[in-house]
Scaffold this motif. Structure first.
Motif, PDB file in Angstrom:
ATOM      1  N   GLY A 117      46.662 105.886  20.249  1.00  0.00           N
ATOM      2  CA  GLY A 117      47.755 107.230  20.693  1.00  0.00           C
ATOM      3  C   GLY A 117      46.698 108.444  20.562  1.00  0.00           C
ATOM      4  N   MET A 118      45.329 108.495  21.004  1.00  0.00           N
ATOM      5  CA  MET A 118      45.058 110.280  20.723  1.00  0.00           C
ATOM      6  C   MET A 118      44.557 110.553  22.078  1.00  0.00           C
ATOM      7  N   ALA A 119      45.339 110.165  23.213  1.00  0.00           N
ATOM      8  CA  ALA A 119      44.851 111.159  24.288  1.00  0.00           C
ATOM      9  C   ALA A 119      44.948 112.318  24.423  1.00  0.00           C
ATOM     10  N   GLY A 120      45.461 113.259  23.762  1.00  0.00           N
ATOM     11  CA  GLY A 120      45.429 114.112  23.294  1.00  0.00           C
ATOM     12  C   GLY A 120      44.114 115.229  22.525  1.00  0.00           C
ATOM     13  N   LEU A 121      43.581 114.436  22.146  1.00  0.00           N
ATOM     14  CA  LEU A 121      42.113 114.823  21.701  1.00  0.00           C
ATOM     15  C   LEU A 121      41.269 114.810  22.410  1.00  0.00           C
ATOM     16  N   ARG A 122      41.143 113.584  23.800  1.00  0.00           N
ATOM     17  CA  ARG A 122      40.154 113.783  24.313  1.00  0.00           C
ATOM     18  C   ARG A 122      38.917 113.136  23.487  1.00  0.00           C
ATOM     19  N   LEU A 123      38.576 111.536  23.181  1.00  0.00           N
ATOM     20  CA  LEU A 123      37.034 111.450  22.490  1.00  0.00           C
ATOM     21  C   LEU A 123      37.534 109.880  22.691  1.00  0.00           C
ATOM     22  N   GLY A 124      35.842 109.916  23.801  1.00  0.00           N
ATOM     23  CA  GLY A 124      35.508 108.671  24.410  1.00  0.00           C
ATOM     24  C   GLY A 124      33.843 108.275  24.044  1.00  0.00           C
ATOM     25  N   TYR A 125      34.433 107.356  24.450  1.00  0.00           N
ATOM     26  CA  TYR A 125      32.600 106.860  23.638  1.00  0.00           C
ATOM     27  C   TYR A 125      32.267 105.890  24.098  1.00  0.00           C
ATOM     28  N   LEU A 126      30.940 104.890  24.355  1.00  0.00           N
ATOM     29  CA  LEU A 126      30.230 103.762  25.151  1.00  0.00           C
ATOM     30  C   LEU A 126      29.370 103.331  23.404  1.00  0.00           C
TER      31      LEU A 126
END
Length: 403
Positions: free
Chosen positions: A250-259
């Protein structure tokens, strides 16, 4: 008149993006419908405020605290314990994917995927000067593994990207298929390995943006990263699994992706990242959010239940609705899906025209939003009865074919 030197392959292109319309029910971009609680908001605000006191300094370049926190989260969520050096993070999974193709793609290299799938993959390739090849999926959206292996053999891609669960279909890849694809990718990458020893492996990216929504018993490809050979070396050093905090968290506005991947692969991504690519404020906010992972993830189970109930309801009304391991459902077919989309929009419900011809995709919202969607869909399509089983499905499909 000013004429600017836009790259030839960009001429006539439009920016990516789903419609952003101010309507009461927005179910088109696969967001989590539940906002963070006041406690979470307060803790994020406090963390950002503390970080702001040091904004005269550059942020942590290689994100040690954030990578460690993400590794801890994956251990809790998927039961996969990884070192922080096996984690990479960036501004959304979009930037993570761009890092992958900056490192392994480029001129003379190919990116391979299989459609229908996420529409940004060819744009990642285009923007990194990487050739893009799309193979077909079966009619049920699964992969023909023999065909995948043959395509890898023929194309010699540097990168293979496979979404699991797939967007827009919601279908997850069986673990055995992932293993078979990893084996097919061995030694079948470009013939320009750094040490001159011949063809290298191609990197296989499993995009698990919706991984937390998978049904019980559906494994994550993360589990394959823990396997080692007899000498302790990773069994699948060419595997990368991408995740995001945008969907289940629920943090779409944060813009945090990872691998998550082998240390060797992650270190190669560090070569192409821009200096200080993830701001101090983003790192602070993400760390604060991860401290509340249990609360932020608490709605996942109810969203799964709502999704499964939606699949059953759509089928009972006579449409084809595919089993989903994501937070959305692909359904149809419609003789004029644009008309159905417009009819829903007129009733204050926004969904997405995407995927195979005739189909629509709806994201799972709150119970109130889903009831409004169901009411609007029945009104738009003129469906008044909730028939059950194969008879309803068969009747509706035939009606649309004959329309």
């Amino acid at each position: 008149m000013t004429v600017l030197p836009l790259r030839p392959e960009l001429r006539g292109c439009e920016p990516y993006g789903a419609p952003e319309l101010d309507v009461p029910v927005r179910l088109n971009v696969n967001e989590n419908p539940y906002p963070p609680s006041p406690t979470v908001i307060a803790d994020i605000a406090a963390a950002v405020s503390e970080a702001a006191a040091g904004l005269n300094r550059y942020p942590e370049r290689d994100l040690p605290a954030l990578r460690a926190a993400l590794a801890e989260y994956l251990d809790v969520e998927s039961g996969v314990l990884l070192d922080r050096e096996q984690i990479w993070a960036a501004n959304g999974s979009n930037e993570v994917m761009t890092h992958v193709l900056q490192a392994f793609g480029g001129p003379g290299h190919t990116c391979l995927s299989f459609t229908p799938t996420y529409s940004m993959y060819p744009e990642y390739a285009r923007n990194t000067f990487t050739r893009y090849v799309a193979g077909p999926r079966r009619e049920d959206f699964t992969l023909d593994i023999d065909a995948v292996a043959a395509t890898i053999e023929a194309e010699r891609p540097a990168v293979v990207i496979l979404a699991s669960p797939n967007n827009p279909t919601g279908t997850a890849l069986p673990q055995a298929d992932v293993v078979a694809i990893l084996e097919a990718a061995r030694g079948r990458g470009p013939a320009d390995s750094a040490d001159g020893s011949g063809p290298c492996d191609c990197v296989v990216v499993i995009d698990e943006a919706y991984g937390e929504f998978r049904r019980p018993g559906v494994p994550s490809a993360l589990e394959l990263l823990t396997l080692t050979e007899a000498d302790g070396a990773p069994r699948h050093p060419h595997l990368a699994v991408t995740r995001t905090m945008s969907k289940a968290f629920g943090m779409a506005g944060l813009r945090l992706g990872y691998l998550a991947a082998s240390r060797e692969l992650v270190d190669m991504l560090r070569i192409v990242r821009l200096p200080y690519h993830l701001s101090a404020l983003s790192q602070a906010a993400a760390l604060a959010a991860l401290d509340h992972r249990e609360e932020l993830m608490s709605q996942v189970a109810s969203l799964r239940d709502e999704r499964d109930a939606l699949v059953d309801w759509l089928r009972a009304c006579g449409w084809i609705a595919h089993e989903s391991d994501a937070n959305f459902v692909l359904f149809g077919p419609f003789a004029d899906r644009e008309a159905v989309w417009r009819g829903l929009l007129e009733r204050g419900v926004l969904i997405r025209v995407v995927g195979p011809e005739g189909y629509l995709r709806v994201c799972v919202g709150t119970p109130e939003e889903m009831e409004r969607f169901r009411t609007a869909l029945l009104a738009v399509t003129g469906t008044t009865t909730r028939r059950s089983g194969n008879e309803a499905n068969h009747t509706k499909v035939n009606q649309e074919k004959n329309a």
